[in-house]
Design an enzyme around this catalytic site. Structure first.
Site, PDB file in Angstrom:
ATOM      1  N   ASP A 200      14.156  95.504  29.195  1.00  0.00           N
ATOM      2  CA  ASP A 200      15.183  94.684  28.543  1.00  0.00           C
ATOM      3  C   ASP A 200      16.504  95.413  28.654  1.00  0.00           C
ATOM      4  O   ASP A 200      16.528  96.625  28.826  1.00  0.00           O
ATOM      5  CB  ASP A 200      14.880  94.565  27.049  1.00  0.00           C
ATOM      6  CG  ASP A 200      13.755  93.592  26.775  1.00  0.00           C
ATOM      7  OD1 ASP A 200      13.559  92.692  27.600  1.00  0.00           O
ATOM      8  OD2 ASP A 200      13.103  93.743  25.734  1.00  0.00           O
TER       9      ASP A 200
ATOM     10  N   ASP B  59       7.101  87.706  23.878  1.00  0.00           N
ATOM     11  CA  ASP B  59       6.892  88.715  24.921  1.00  0.00           C
ATOM     12  C   ASP B  59       5.451  89.186  24.990  1.00  0.00           C
ATOM     13  O   ASP B  59       5.050  89.847  25.949  1.00  0.00           O
ATOM     14  CB  ASP B  59       7.788  89.948  24.672  1.00  0.00           C
ATOM     15  CG  ASP B  59       9.237  89.665  25.012  1.00  0.00           C
ATOM     16  OD1 ASP B  59       9.469  88.792  25.855  1.00  0.00           O
ATOM     17  OD2 ASP B  59      10.128  90.303  24.434  1.00  0.00           O
TER      18      ASP B  59
ATOM     19  N   ASP C 173      10.246  92.839  23.084  1.00  0.00           N
ATOM     20  CA  ASP C 173      10.423  92.997  21.644  1.00  0.00           C
ATOM     21  C   ASP C 173      10.125  91.710  20.867  1.00  0.00           C
ATOM     22  O   ASP C 173       9.769  91.735  19.717  1.00  0.00           O
ATOM     23  CB  ASP C 173      11.839  93.501  21.314  1.00  0.00           C
ATOM     24  CG  ASP C 173      12.914  92.709  22.062  1.00  0.00           C
ATOM     25  OD1 ASP C 173      12.582  91.645  22.626  1.00  0.00           O
ATOM     26  OD2 ASP C 173      14.075  93.148  22.079  1.00  0.00           O
TER      27      ASP C 173
HETATM   28  P1  ATP Z   1      17.507  91.460  26.128  1.00  0.00           P
HETATM   29  O1  ATP Z   1      16.747  90.283  26.632  1.00  0.00           O
HETATM   30  O2  ATP Z   1      18.127  92.282  27.174  1.00  0.00           O
HETATM   31  O3  ATP Z   1      16.815  92.245  25.095  1.00  0.00           O
HETATM   32  P2  ATP Z   1      19.404  89.696  24.798  1.00  0.00           P
HETATM   33  O4  ATP Z   1      19.690  90.045  23.393  1.00  0.00           O
HETATM   34  O5  ATP Z   1      20.543  89.364  25.669  1.00  0.00           O
HETATM   35  O6  ATP Z   1      18.737  90.939  25.376  1.00  0.00           O
HETATM   36  P3  ATP Z   1      18.139  87.450  23.757  1.00  0.00           P
HETATM   37  O7  ATP Z   1      18.037  88.074  22.429  1.00  0.00           O
HETATM   38  O8  ATP Z   1      17.019  86.653  24.282  1.00  0.00           O
HETATM   39  O9  ATP Z   1      18.388  88.520  24.839  1.00  0.00           O
HETATM   40  O10 ATP Z   1      19.440  86.600  23.748  1.00  0.00           O
HETATM   41  C1  ATP Z   1      19.740  85.694  24.774  1.00  0.00           C
HETATM   42  C2  ATP Z   1      21.109  85.097  24.578  1.00  0.00           C
HETATM   43  O11 ATP Z   1      21.105  84.358  23.361  1.00  0.00           O
HETATM   44  C3  ATP Z   1      22.219  86.119  24.428  1.00  0.00           C
HETATM   45  O12 ATP Z   1      22.772  86.448  25.646  1.00  0.00           O
HETATM   46  C4  ATP Z   1      23.200  85.414  23.545  1.00  0.00           C
HETATM   47  O13 ATP Z   1      24.054  84.613  24.315  1.00  0.00           O
HETATM   48  C5  ATP Z   1      22.344  84.508  22.691  1.00  0.00           C
HETATM   49  N1  ATP Z   1      22.085  85.116  21.385  1.00  0.00           N
HETATM   50  C6  ATP Z   1      21.631  86.348  21.120  1.00  0.00           C
HETATM   51  N2  ATP Z   1      21.491  86.545  19.813  1.00  0.00           N
HETATM   52  C7  ATP Z   1      21.867  85.408  19.215  1.00  0.00           C
HETATM   53  C8  ATP Z   1      21.942  84.964  17.861  1.00  0.00           C
HETATM   54  N3  ATP Z   1      21.592  85.742  16.856  1.00  0.00           N
HETATM   55  N4  ATP Z   1      22.380  83.725  17.625  1.00  0.00           N
HETATM   56  C9  ATP Z   1      22.706  82.920  18.630  1.00  0.00           C
HETATM   57  N5  ATP Z   1      22.669  83.264  19.915  1.00  0.00           N
HETATM   58  C10 ATP Z   1      22.254  84.504  20.222  1.00  0.00           C
END
Ligand code: ATP
Length: 888
Positions: A326, A615, A611
């Site tokens: 990630d 997953d 996480d």
């Molecule tokens: P990774 O997959 O690398 O752990 P990530 O945080 O980018 O990281 P997700 O948590 O799946 O992956 O988030 C995907 C997308 O959703 C983000 O790029 C963001 O645009 C949006 N996002 C993340 N957190 C929130 C939230 N709390 N509320 C709304 N949208 C969110």
């Protein structure tokens, strides 16, 4: 047993004399006394006596008992005593090893046991799952494991997967409604949650009604035997090998027995000797040495932030060739700070928002309201993306809790990484508004209007282009961009996915999440180690690529693709292109499984981080599933075989190095044991075939095998990592540890030691038979102790560092001490059938025992010099070293 599903939430709370604030300390204590800990009964652990007695079931011990009986029959009382002493000592050692290994596995288990959130005294606490009691108010959120049975008292779209209880693989929607029927199936008890199920969506408050064995899971669970772990592939492989070897040795023993009879040695003596030879040659210590080395290794890894949940992961880690990681929090710091915002057609600094402007005001308010996190006195609770938004509001001295109090949340659709959106409904500006925030590209397609300081109007093509260009500009700098929008509804209702359309655009907020300092170095280490690092992220492609470039994952010629592009690729296309793809952006958890599978089909060993709740399947599919200890959900930790307690990519690389080191150490310990045994067998075969007197008395072989052999092997198992360990290529998992080359090395080294043992024997025979066998025994014993240093690694002792493993010196010292006691203490001399040696003979023993080590070291030095040693750099490594410099 009460049916809580037919009671209302209030009735259930009353039954347990508790409010939604949770139990008081006294109530908790008294409930804990009444109901006990929330644990399923484990199968009773074996007692010390049971473990001690079980040591006598061993094939080796049976052989030894036969030997003792034969000794008795031949009137050799001393030998009988020695054998019994050896049997008992062996059993004591086995018992100690058993409990040591169990202890270290237990402590690892305690480190990875699930936690859960409860309200007590009105305060939300995180507690160990075994410390919840009936009456506790449990907070359930997406990704949590349900750790006890309970009645739902507040429900926000809770969905739970109960497949472990009901077999139903689809998640079920939960409700708070009381159920009228008296008797209904578990799967229909929609207002209850059950231990062992997983929260896949939404949130809820639950009052616990049953724990431990009185949960539904407890009723169906057969007694769990949690202490025994299945054998690792290596252990199974070695057990199999040991069995085959035992057969071969038995054949040799029969041959030696027949030869002795032929030479008219008394039957019982011949039998005794054949039995002793079997004891000396069967490598019974192999399996336990592997367990000890694995247990010691996992303890070390836990200290370095990688908790190993399954021992077999240690072996797997050593052969990992692909690491899919990630981005957020693993490669980056997960410390988000708001940077630029785009609102009312302008790009400005987040801290310069003008709250008089209605659009800018809407943006900040929606960022606070559509948000579950809090930040107070430096204590940040919640998703870092949301914490960044709360911290922004603090810049304007706005308290998030009072805003949330003024505009109460009436309904919500929680964030999930598949949908990439979050929505909440509030009474705001005298209207009912749904505020939604989420991934820029997901939200943009659903926008019909735009809010500007001049009012709300239909969004134009130009507006959209401006937004797209701004997002691109921000993402290229590695910023994460969130889009904000709202929508008016006529009256407050439960929200459904259908509501998340036809929005009015408010603005974009970008935030910076810098890469961890150690990420670039760890990525470079990976590449040097022949491991391909891959970024898999839910974030936007441009943002992900910018960060991946910074840390060296996305290199010239590599590609970054999106989940959507991946969907369009056929399996063949993916198979042909996967080697060039280093970044997967906007992926959902299902994509991860496909990526893992495709790499596995190419014969690669894949480590995958995860996480989220979704997953879990990918973590199970990967050869090594790695969960995040800090930010990971309990579900992901449950599915993983390794948990990172610092969520850090660099820790994975360290764990891989440790895995490789442990594997090498095990291999070296095996080499030590087998080559030593081989030298014994060759010497005995030589004496038998040449019709010479007995080269060793049976007690000699027992002494070497059981008293001086294990310590050097354990010392070899503790050898620290070589600095250049990561320059080796990943191990081929299909290749057996006992390759032809390896067996040849064992045979050659065993042969060299045997030659000098035989020379010592020949010199001794010139005096008499007893001196001959004493000299042969002492030389073999000492030579094997010296050989302990040779087996510390493939390189010469000078490259390894003569004093870098103090355990090997301790093992050597102890062995030499034992030997000298046997050679010089009169009582022991008699017991171990050794003759009195003069100083010339003693000098010869030390000299002859040392020469094999000199020869083996010279071979290693030559190999080091000509680069033939597998552990020195190969030309390919040097090329990668250059790459590393480029990245730096
Ligand atoms: P990774 O997959 O690398 O752990 P990530 O945080 O980018 O990281 P997700 O948590 O799946 O992956 O988030 C995907 C997308 O959703 C983000 O790029 C963001 O645009 C949006 N996002 C993340 N957190 C929130 C939230 N709390 N509320 C709304 N949208 C969110």
């Amino acid at each position: 047993m009460q049916n809580y599903f037919s009671k209302s939430a209030e009735e259930t709370l009353n039954d347990f004399k508790v409010t939604k604030e949770g139990l008081s300390d006294n109530q908790f204590k008294s409930n804990l006394e009444t109901y006990g800990h929330n644990e399923l009964s484990e199968k009773k652990k074996a007692t010390v006596l049971q473990v001690f007695l079980s040591q006598f079931k061993d094939l080796l011990v049976c052989i030894l008992i036969v030997a003792a009986i034969i000794s008795m029959a031949t009137g050799n009382v001393e030998s009988t005593l020695v054998i019994f002493a050896v049997i008992i000592l062996n059993a004591i050692l086995g018992t100690v090893q058993h409990f040591k290994a169990e202890q270290s596995l237990d402590s690892l288990k305690a480190l990875s046991s699930p936690t859960t959130k409860v309200f007590r005294n009105g305060i939300k606490l995180e507690v160990n799952s075994k410390d919840v009691v009936p009456g506790d108010i449990l907070v359930l959120e997406s990704g949590d494991l349900v750790v006890a049975d309970g009645r739902i008292i507040e429900n926000y779209s809770l969905q739970v997967n109960e497949s472990s209880l009901t077999g139903e693989s689809e998640s079920v929607n939960k409700t708070i409604e009381t159920i009228k029927e008296e008797e209904i199936a578990l799967g229909d008890q929609k207002n209850m949650v059950f231990s062992g199920s997983l929260v896949t969506y939404g949130r809820a408050l639950v009052i616990i009604t049953g724990t431990g064995m009185s949960t539904e899971l407890g009723k169906i669970a057969t007694l769990m035997d949690q202490t025994q772990e299945k054998k690792t592939p290596l252990q199974a492989n070695l057990d199999d090998f040991s069995k085959k070897l035992a057969m071969a040795i038995l054949a040799i023993c029969i041959l030696v027995f027949i030869l002795s009879i032929y030479r008219e040695v008394p039957i019982l003596d011949s039998l005794m000797f054949a039995v002793a030879l079997a004891v000396a040659a069967i490598p019974e210590a192999l399996s336990s040495i592997v367990t000890i080395v694995l247990a010691v290794g996992t303890q070390k890894m836990a200290k370095e932030h990688a908790i190993i949940k399954k021992l077999k992961a240690v072996e797997g880690l050593g052969s990992v060739s692909i690491i899919c990681s990630d981005k957020t929090g693993t490669l980056t710091q997960n410390k988000m700070t708001v940077n630029k915002v785009y609102v009312d057609n302008k790009l400005i600094d987040g801290t310069t928002l003008n709250l008089e402007n209605s659009v800018e005001n809407y943006l900040l308010k929606s960022a606070i309201l559509c948000n579950d996190s809090t930040s107070k006195d430096g204590k940040e609770i919640g998703d870092p993306t949301e914490v960044a938004l709360v911290n922004l509001s603090h810049k304007f001295t706005i308290d998030e809790l009072s805003v949330r109090n003024d505009f109460k949340r009436l309904a919500e659709l929680p964030f999930d990484s598949d949908r990439k959106l979050m929505s909440t409904l509030h009474h705001f500006d005298d209207k009912y508004l749904i505020f939604t925030k989420g991934a820029f590209d997901v939200l943009l397609d659903r926008i019909k209007f735009i809010k500007t300081s001049e009012g709300v109007r239909k969004i134009s093509y130009e507006d959209k282009q401006n937004i797209i260009n701004t997002n691109k500009q921000l993402s290229q700098n590695g910023l994460r961009v969130l889009a904000f929008a709202y929508k008016e509804v006529a009256e407050p209702t439960e929200l459904t996915l259908e509501d998340e359309h036809n929005y009015t655009f408010i603005g974009l907020i970008s935030m910076i999440d810098p890469p961890r300092e150690e990420s670039a170095i760890a990525v470079a280490d990976c590449i040097t180690a022949g491991i391909k690092p891959i970024m898999i992220t839910g974030d936007h492609k441009i943002t992900a690529s910018a960060i991946a470039k910074q840390i060296g994952i996305l290199r010239d010629g590599d590609r970054a693709i999106e989940g959507l592009e991946l969907d369009k690729m056929s399996d063949e296309e993916l198979n042909a292109n996967i080697e060039f793809i280093s970044v997967y952006a906007r992926v959902s958890p299902e994509h991860k499984i496909r990526i893992v599978r495709t790499w596995q089909e190419k014969g690669q060993v894949v480590a995958m981080t995860g996480d989220g709740v979704n997953d879990a399947p990918a973590l199970k599919q990967a050869d090594i599933g790695i969960a995040m200890g800090i930010t990971g959900t309990e579900v992901s930790k449950d599915a993983a075989s390794v948990i990172l307690t610092d969520d850090n990519f660099a820790t994975i690389v360290k764990a891989v190095a440790n895995g490789r080191n442990i594997y090498n150490n095990i291999k070296n310990a095996i080499k030590f044991l087998l080559s030593g045994n081989a030298s014994g067998i060759i010497s005995v075969l030589y004496a038998s075939l040449m019709a010479l007197p007995m080269i060793f008395a049976p007690v000699h072989l027992l002494f070497i095998n059981l008293l001086t052999d294990s310590l050097p092997a354990i010392a070899i198992g503790t050898e620290r990592s070589r600095k250049d360990l990561l320059k080796d290529k990943p191990r081929n998992t299909n290749a057996s540890i006992l390759s032809k080359d390896f067996i040849l090395e064992i045979a050659v080294e065993g042969f060299i030691i045997a030659i000098f043992t035989i020379i010592a024997f020949t010199i001794g025979l010139k005096y008499d038979n007893a001196i001959g066998s004493t000299m042969a025994f002492s030389t073999l014993c000492l030579a094997r102790l010296f050989h302990g240093f040779n087996c510390r690694g493939n390189r010469s002792i000078f490259k390894l560092g003569l004093f870098t493993n103090r355990y090997s010196w301790m093992a050597f010292g102890t062995g030499v001490l034992f030997l000298n006691l046997v050679l010089f203490v009169p009582f022991l001399k008699k017991l171990f059938e050794v003759a009195t040696l003069n100083s010339y003979q003693i000098g010869m023993i030390y000299l002859l025992a040392f020469i094999p080590t000199v020869i083996i070291q010279i071979i290693k030095i030559i190999q080091d010099l000509i680069g033939g040693n597998k552990e020195t750099s190969s030309p390919q490594d040097i090329k990668i070293e250059e790459d590393k410099r480029n990245i730096a």
